[in-house]
Design a protein around this motif. Sequence first.
Motif, PDB file in Angstrom:
ATOM      1  N   GLU A  50       0.839  -1.218   0.000  1.00 41.07           N
ATOM      2  CA  GLU A  50       0.000   0.000   0.000  1.00 41.07           C
ATOM      3  C   GLU A  50       0.863   1.252   0.000  1.00 41.07           C
ATOM      4  O   GLU A  50       0.587   2.208  -0.722  1.00 41.07           O
ATOM      5  CB  GLU A  50      -0.887   0.021   1.253  1.00 41.07           C
ATOM      6  N   ASN A  51       1.897   1.236   0.846  1.00 42.08           N
ATOM      7  CA  ASN A  51       2.768   2.410   0.950  1.00 42.08           C
ATOM      8  C   ASN A  51       3.521   2.681  -0.345  1.00 42.08           C
ATOM      9  O   ASN A  51       3.579   3.816  -0.821  1.00 42.08           O
ATOM     10  CB  ASN A  51       3.819   2.191   2.055  1.00 42.08           C
ATOM     11  N   ASP A  54       0.894   1.973  -3.859  1.00 49.63           N
ATOM     12  CA  ASP A  54      -0.403   2.638  -3.856  1.00 49.63           C
ATOM     13  C   ASP A  54      -1.533   1.700  -4.289  1.00 49.63           C
ATOM     14  O   ASP A  54      -2.468   2.118  -4.976  1.00 49.63           O
ATOM     15  CB  ASP A  54      -0.336   3.853  -4.801  1.00 49.63           C
ATOM     16  N   VAL A  55      -1.422   0.460  -3.911  1.00 48.19           N
ATOM     17  CA  VAL A  55      -2.419  -0.545  -4.275  1.00 48.19           C
ATOM     18  C   VAL A  55      -2.885  -1.234  -2.998  1.00 48.19           C
ATOM     19  O   VAL A  55      -2.071  -1.615  -2.163  1.00 48.19           O
ATOM     20  CB  VAL A  55      -1.806  -1.602  -5.223  1.00 48.19           C
TER      21      VAL A  55
ATOM     22  N   LYS B  91       3.656   0.464  10.357  1.00 51.25           N
ATOM     23  CA  LYS B  91       4.038   0.141   8.980  1.00 51.25           C
ATOM     24  C   LYS B  91       3.412   1.078   7.947  1.00 51.25           C
ATOM     25  O   LYS B  91       3.990   1.340   6.910  1.00 51.25           O
ATOM     26  CB  LYS B  91       3.622  -1.298   8.666  1.00 51.25           C
ATOM     27  N   LEU B  92       2.210   1.563   8.213  1.00 49.40           N
ATOM     28  CA  LEU B  92       1.512   2.353   7.192  1.00 49.40           C
ATOM     29  C   LEU B  92       2.007   3.798   7.157  1.00 49.40           C
ATOM     30  O   LEU B  92       2.164   4.439   8.195  1.00 49.40           O
ATOM     31  CB  LEU B  92       0.007   2.327   7.463  1.00 49.40           C
ATOM     32  N   LYS B  93       2.220   4.286   5.935  1.00 50.77           N
ATOM     33  CA  LYS B  93       2.631   5.681   5.770  1.00 50.77           C
ATOM     34  C   LYS B  93       1.398   6.543   5.510  1.00 50.77           C
ATOM     35  O   LYS B  93       0.300   6.031   5.348  1.00 50.77           O
ATOM     36  CB  LYS B  93       3.636   5.786   4.638  1.00 50.77           C
ATOM     37  N   LYS B  95      -0.093   8.295   3.086  1.00 56.28           N
ATOM     38  CA  LYS B  95      -1.067   8.148   2.007  1.00 56.28           C
ATOM     39  C   LYS B  95      -1.948   6.906   2.212  1.00 56.28           C
ATOM     40  O   LYS B  95      -3.182   6.962   2.098  1.00 56.28           O
ATOM     41  CB  LYS B  95      -0.334   8.061   0.663  1.00 56.28           C
ATOM     42  N   ALA B  96      -1.298   5.789   2.521  1.00 58.06           N
ATOM     43  CA  ALA B  96      -2.040   4.542   2.728  1.00 58.06           C
ATOM     44  C   ALA B  96      -2.956   4.658   3.942  1.00 58.06           C
ATOM     45  O   ALA B  96      -4.105   4.194   3.924  1.00 58.06           O
ATOM     46  CB  ALA B  96      -1.069   3.385   2.890  1.00 58.06           C
ATOM     47  N   ARG B  99      -6.053   6.701   3.253  1.00 55.08           N
ATOM     48  CA  ARG B  99      -7.049   5.933   2.491  1.00 55.08           C
ATOM     49  C   ARG B  99      -7.805   4.981   3.424  1.00 55.08           C
ATOM     50  O   ARG B  99      -9.013   4.864   3.373  1.00 55.08           O
ATOM     51  CB  ARG B  99      -6.331   5.164   1.388  1.00 55.08           C
ATOM     52  N   ARG B 100      -7.066   4.316   4.287  1.00 54.23           N
ATOM     53  CA  ARG B 100      -7.718   3.359   5.195  1.00 54.23           C
ATOM     54  C   ARG B 100      -8.659   4.039   6.187  1.00 54.23           C
ATOM     55  O   ARG B 100      -9.631   3.448   6.631  1.00 54.23           O
ATOM     56  CB  ARG B 100      -6.660   2.603   5.995  1.00 54.23           C
TER      57      ARG B 100
END
Lengths: 79, 333
Positions: A50-51, A54-55, B91-93, B95-96, B99-100
């Motif tokens: 995802e990071n 972008d999927v 772990k998530l940056k 942008k991700a 979205r979540r």
Amino acid sequence: MDRKELEAQVLELVATSYNKDVDDLSVETKFKEDLGGASVLMVGLISEIENELDVTIQLQVAAACETIGDLCDKIEEEM
Amino acid sequence: MSVLDGIFAKAKENPQKVGFPEGTNEKMMQAAYEATTEGYIKAVLVGDAAELKALAAERGYDVDVFEYVDINDEAYKAELIAKYTALPDTKLKEKALNRRMADKLQFAMVMQAVGDTEVTFAGIDYSTGDVILAGMSIIGLNPNVDVISSIGLCEIPNWEGSEGNLLAIGDSAVCQNPNPQELASIAISACETMQSLLGWTPRCAMICYSTDGSGIGELVDKVKAALAIAQERRPDLDIDGEFQLDAAIKPDVAAKKVKRESKVAGQANILIWPDLNVGNTGVKLIQTFGHANAYGPMLQGFNKVVCDCSRGAPVSEIKGNIVISAVRAAGLK
């Protein structure tokens, strides 16, 4: 991004998430048999995808992939 | 006083902030309302704030009982993202994560991860799988464990064990066929859960059909391997085995079968099943023939308390699980 670039990037992400040497991995590498398949590592891999790409891939979809190549197919479908 | 009465009394001493991403659900809102007005928790409804407020009024509640968080409040969202991405080991940056956070459940978990709430409670509209997956990726796993699992608390009439009529058992709900590392993780998580919930000194038995090598074969080997891993990872905890059920909880049987020093044999207050076939059958035997009340399953293994409830649960059961999760969160502080 062409298929080769995608595969190279996914191999790097798998190596990071599963703490493996990227040179030991290929699109034929199997998640369960070769990498141990712990779900927590797969969750980390999905976050990295995802990071960096972008999927968004659902865990159930990723968990159903036998090989890294199969995962690349699923990512390609979402791109 | 039943065990649940004791837990409810404990919750009132230190009400925790609980995030509810399913406040639009009528049963969930009622349970959150009752738990808040009775002084057990402080409820934070997460979603479309205007919709939630209108629903609360329509349902006849005092709208000021709840705190409302709007997932479309961009300023707050940006603040949460900045705090979350600054945390170590996430772990998530940006942008991700952004979205979540369009999803109420994941928004609520980010609030919890940064400390704006102490618990996330969901599972009436979201599936258990949704809650576990969101918890794994947003809240993360406790570094000492490999897997998310569950523990239940049984209140067994006419049973007099080392904690009176109480016995904790797990995993009866989540892990199907844990490997030794995962089985060790279940035991460690169970000890931590019962310490935080009831202040117990855990005496945790790894259950098997064999006691101290009375049987041989792969089923015994798995439990022995899990025991060795658990003892190595957490030497401070009293985890022992492999024990048959009677050797674990009956002092007279333990005296005959366990010919060595053990703080657990015959005195266990936590039983860890070798797999889900045993666990599911075990809890149903206790309920059916022992006429026990079984509370839970409580999810465990996350960095913070994440709680799931059955989609068919009545309001009273949801409220009980909310209060249990709040007491666990307070106990972890």
